[in-house]
Write a protein that holds these residues in place. Structure first.
Motif, PDB file in Angstrom:
ATOM      1  N   VAL A  26       0.936  -1.079   0.204  1.00  0.00           N
ATOM      2  CA  VAL A  26      -0.158   0.023  -0.031  1.00  0.00           C
ATOM      3  C   VAL A  26       0.790   1.314   0.046  1.00  0.00           C
ATOM      4  N   GLU A  27       0.796   2.243  -0.800  1.00  0.00           N
ATOM      5  CA  GLU A  27       1.387   3.287  -1.256  1.00  0.00           C
ATOM      6  C   GLU A  27       0.748   4.202  -1.607  1.00  0.00           C
ATOM      7  N   ARG A  28      -0.169   4.757  -0.596  1.00  0.00           N
ATOM      8  CA  ARG A  28      -1.088   5.869  -0.817  1.00  0.00           C
ATOM      9  C   ARG A  28      -0.347   7.250  -0.785  1.00  0.00           C
ATOM     10  N   MET A  29       0.530   7.393  -0.069  1.00  0.00           N
ATOM     11  CA  MET A  29       1.214   8.543   0.176  1.00  0.00           C
ATOM     12  C   MET A  29       2.881   8.374   0.099  1.00  0.00           C
ATOM     13  N   ILE A  30       3.367   9.109  -0.798  1.00  0.00           N
ATOM     14  CA  ILE A  30       4.907   9.301  -0.835  1.00  0.00           C
ATOM     15  C   ILE A  30       5.303  10.470  -0.077  1.00  0.00           C
ATOM     16  N   HIS A  31       5.966  10.334   1.213  1.00  0.00           N
ATOM     17  CA  HIS A  31       6.204  11.595   1.963  1.00  0.00           C
ATOM     18  C   HIS A  31       7.511  12.045   1.926  1.00  0.00           C
ATOM     19  N   PHE A  32       7.763  13.299   1.277  1.00  0.00           N
ATOM     20  CA  PHE A  32       9.003  13.971   1.098  1.00  0.00           C
ATOM     21  C   PHE A  32       9.452  14.520   2.216  1.00  0.00           C
ATOM     22  N   VAL A  33      11.059  14.190   2.471  1.00  0.00           N
ATOM     23  CA  VAL A  33      11.784  14.746   3.644  1.00  0.00           C
ATOM     24  C   VAL A  33      12.930  15.355   3.084  1.00  0.00           C
ATOM     25  N   PRO A  34      13.088  16.611   3.642  1.00  0.00           N
ATOM     26  CA  PRO A  34      14.581  17.156   2.993  1.00  0.00           C
ATOM     27  C   PRO A  34      15.641  16.657   4.091  1.00  0.00           C
ATOM     28  N   PRO A  35      16.563  15.934   3.564  1.00  0.00           N
ATOM     29  CA  PRO A  35      17.408  15.179   4.587  1.00  0.00           C
ATOM     30  C   PRO A  35      18.431  15.946   5.165  1.00  0.00           C
ATOM     31  N   HIS A  36      18.762  17.080   4.446  1.00  0.00           N
ATOM     32  CA  HIS A  36      19.988  17.932   5.077  1.00  0.00           C
ATOM     33  C   HIS A  36      19.373  18.743   6.149  1.00  0.00           C
ATOM     34  N   VAL A  37      18.352  18.781   6.614  1.00  0.00           N
ATOM     35  CA  VAL A  37      17.687  19.447   7.579  1.00  0.00           C
ATOM     36  C   VAL A  37      17.518  18.834   8.993  1.00  0.00           C
ATOM     37  N   GLU A  38      18.480  19.221   9.740  1.00  0.00           N
ATOM     38  CA  GLU A  38      18.440  18.093  11.116  1.00  0.00           C
ATOM     39  C   GLU A  38      17.128  17.873  11.755  1.00  0.00           C
ATOM     40  N   LYS A  39      16.250  19.059  11.999  1.00  0.00           N
ATOM     41  CA  LYS A  39      15.424  18.830  12.770  1.00  0.00           C
ATOM     42  C   LYS A  39      14.194  18.282  12.025  1.00  0.00           C
ATOM     43  N   MET A  40      14.200  18.224  10.637  1.00  0.00           N
ATOM     44  CA  MET A  40      13.151  17.094   9.816  1.00  0.00           C
ATOM     45  C   MET A  40      13.788  15.866  10.001  1.00  0.00           C
ATOM     46  N   ARG A  41      14.983  15.503   9.693  1.00  0.00           N
ATOM     47  CA  ARG A  41      15.355  14.068  10.179  1.00  0.00           C
ATOM     48  C   ARG A  41      14.894  13.369  11.448  1.00  0.00           C
ATOM     49  N   ALA A  42      14.922  14.471  12.401  1.00  0.00           N
ATOM     50  CA  ALA A  42      14.509  13.859  13.755  1.00  0.00           C
ATOM     51  C   ALA A  42      13.144  13.433  13.952  1.00  0.00           C
ATOM     52  N   LYS A  43      12.261  14.097  12.940  1.00  0.00           N
ATOM     53  CA  LYS A  43      10.875  13.671  12.984  1.00  0.00           C
ATOM     54  C   LYS A  43      10.557  12.522  12.310  1.00  0.00           C
ATOM     55  N   VAL A  44      11.477  12.010  11.617  1.00  0.00           N
ATOM     56  CA  VAL A  44      11.289  10.705  10.812  1.00  0.00           C
ATOM     57  C   VAL A  44      10.824   9.565  11.463  1.00  0.00           C
ATOM     58  N   PRO A  45      11.432   9.147  12.434  1.00  0.00           N
ATOM     59  CA  PRO A  45      10.951   7.892  12.984  1.00  0.00           C
ATOM     60  C   PRO A  45       9.423   7.808  13.425  1.00  0.00           C
ATOM     61  N   ASP A  46       8.986   9.231  13.906  1.00  0.00           N
ATOM     62  CA  ASP A  46       7.411   9.311  13.956  1.00  0.00           C
ATOM     63  C   ASP A  46       6.551   9.377  12.701  1.00  0.00           C
ATOM     64  N   ILE A  47       7.163   9.992  11.654  1.00  0.00           N
ATOM     65  CA  ILE A  47       6.683  10.249  10.382  1.00  0.00           C
ATOM     66  C   ILE A  47       6.367   8.928   9.751  1.00  0.00           C
ATOM     67  N   ALA A  48       7.332   8.049   9.992  1.00  0.00           N
ATOM     68  CA  ALA A  48       7.398   6.564   9.400  1.00  0.00           C
ATOM     69  C   ALA A  48       6.253   5.714  10.026  1.00  0.00           C
ATOM     70  N   LYS A  49       5.696   6.416  11.214  1.00  0.00           N
ATOM     71  CA  LYS A  49       4.502   5.379  11.585  1.00  0.00           C
ATOM     72  C   LYS A  49       3.181   5.872  11.002  1.00  0.00           C
ATOM     73  N   GLN A  50       3.189   6.952  10.364  1.00  0.00           N
ATOM     74  CA  GLN A  50       2.066   7.652   9.987  1.00  0.00           C
ATOM     75  C   GLN A  50       1.926   7.428   8.269  1.00  0.00           C
TER      76      GLN A  50
END
Length: 346
Positions: A26-50
């Motif tokens: 199931v691939e309803r959304m492909i969520h884009f993350v800018p990986p050069h931004v540290e604060k965005m990388r820090a949110k990835v574990p929570d985003i990955a659950k959503q």
């Protein structure tokens, strides 16, 4: 032309054999993350659950002086996160850029066994797929990658749209194709500065009726291209996706564009902002009423033949096939998403 008996052979000694069938996901959304931004990388574990897919973006929207930081950030993000059943993708830089080769060498070398899909921008023909296909095979063999990394193409040029059938069938690595409306609009010399969605001046006008005001109806700029992309993907056994919707403040228009794409046959869309995650999740999951009706049809026609009357309408083997598409997708969504499993009654 590659002969049929060569199509599914690995392109490098020691590379994993290509998939004969795409993994069902199931691939309803492909969520884009800018990986050069540290604060965005820090949110990835929570985003990955959503979300269904997390994509580390290395291309457009990443400044030239941050390209290497984005690549390194993606590798760090991939190593440090348990994605579970959530897909891990990256959008590499375009093949004609100075960063593309290092993107693949560094990422496959560091996290090749965690990477599911490489999104390739600016694809113009099957030759672009063939190059990346061969390169990935060499890098998989070198780094002991045990399952094939798939390729997802973006339609962003007029030439790419013209060649979409050949792109879709170019390699057993092909996962799917996304529409890239902004670059495509520029390539076609379309007169819009919007990223996806309609345009108020792209419309039809009703015939005059005396002195009464004439009704106007806004049209979908992307209907033709999405339909052409869906046909190419469906015939090749891969998935079609709508791409970005740039106006984060207009959730209603985003939902309308996503729903148009869903109804035409797309499997999902990109989410560029957290507010678009729930929109994509809602739109690309079948409507519960549609699922209930489709289940009723399948139960009334267990072998898919003949004709029955349900709710005053005739249903035959053609509508049975349509209903099976809806129910099969609902079952896949239910297996991924407990909330929808309850709604659907699976």
């Amino acid at each position: 032309m590659k002969l049929p008996n060569q199509f599914y052979r690995p392109l490098a000694i020691g590379a994993p054999a290509p998939y004969r069938e795409l993994p069902v996901k199931v691939e309803r959304m492909i969520h884009f993350v800018p990986p050069h931004v540290e604060k965005m990388r820090a949110k990835v574990p929570d985003i990955a659950k959503q979300v269904d897919v997390v994509l580390g973006n290395l291309e457009d929207a990443i400044p030239a002086d941050a390209k290497e930081a984005a690549r390194a950030g993606f590798i760090e993000m991939a190593k440090s996160t348990d994605f579970g059943s959530t897909g891990l993708w990256t959008r590499m830089n375009a093949l004609n850029s100075p960063w593309a080769l290092d993107d693949m060498i560094d990422i496959v070398g560091a996290v090749g066994n965690k990477l599911d899909v490489v999104m390739l921008p600016k694809v113009e023909g099957p030759w672009d797929i063939a190059y990346l296909d061969q390169l990935l095979a060499q890098l998989e063999a070198r780094n002991g990658v045990t399952r094939p990394i798939l390729i997802h193409a973006i339609l962003e040029t007029a030439e790419g749209v013209k060649n979409v059938d050949a792109i879709a069938a170019a390699s057993p690595r092909m996962h799917g194709i996304s529409l890239g409306p902004a670059d495509l609009a520029a390539s076609r010399a379309m007169k819009t500065t919007r990223v996806g969605g309609g345009h108020p001046e792209y419309k039809v006008i009703a015939d005059p009726q005396g002195d009464a005001p004439r009704a106007t109806f806004q049209q979908d700029l992307w209907h033709y291209t999405i339909a052409k992309m869906v046909d190419a993907c469906a015939s090749a056994g891969i998935k079609a996706f709508y791409g970005p919707f740039g106006d984060f403040s207009d959730g209603a228009a985003c939902e309308a564009q996503f729903r148009n794409a869903f109804l035409l046959g797309c499997a999902g869309a990109w989410s560029l902002h957290p507010t678009q995650i729930d929109i994509a999740k809602r739109v690309f999951s079948p409507d519960p009423d549609e699922v209930a009706f489709a289940k009723k049809v399948l139960e009334a026609m267990p072998d898919g033949t003949g004709a029955v009357m349900i709710d005053g309408k005739m249903q035959d083997d053609a509508t049975w096939k349509q209903c099976k598409v809806v129910v099969d997708l609902a079952k896949q969504v239910a297996a991924k998403d407990a909330d929808f499993a309850k709604i659907y009654g699976f």
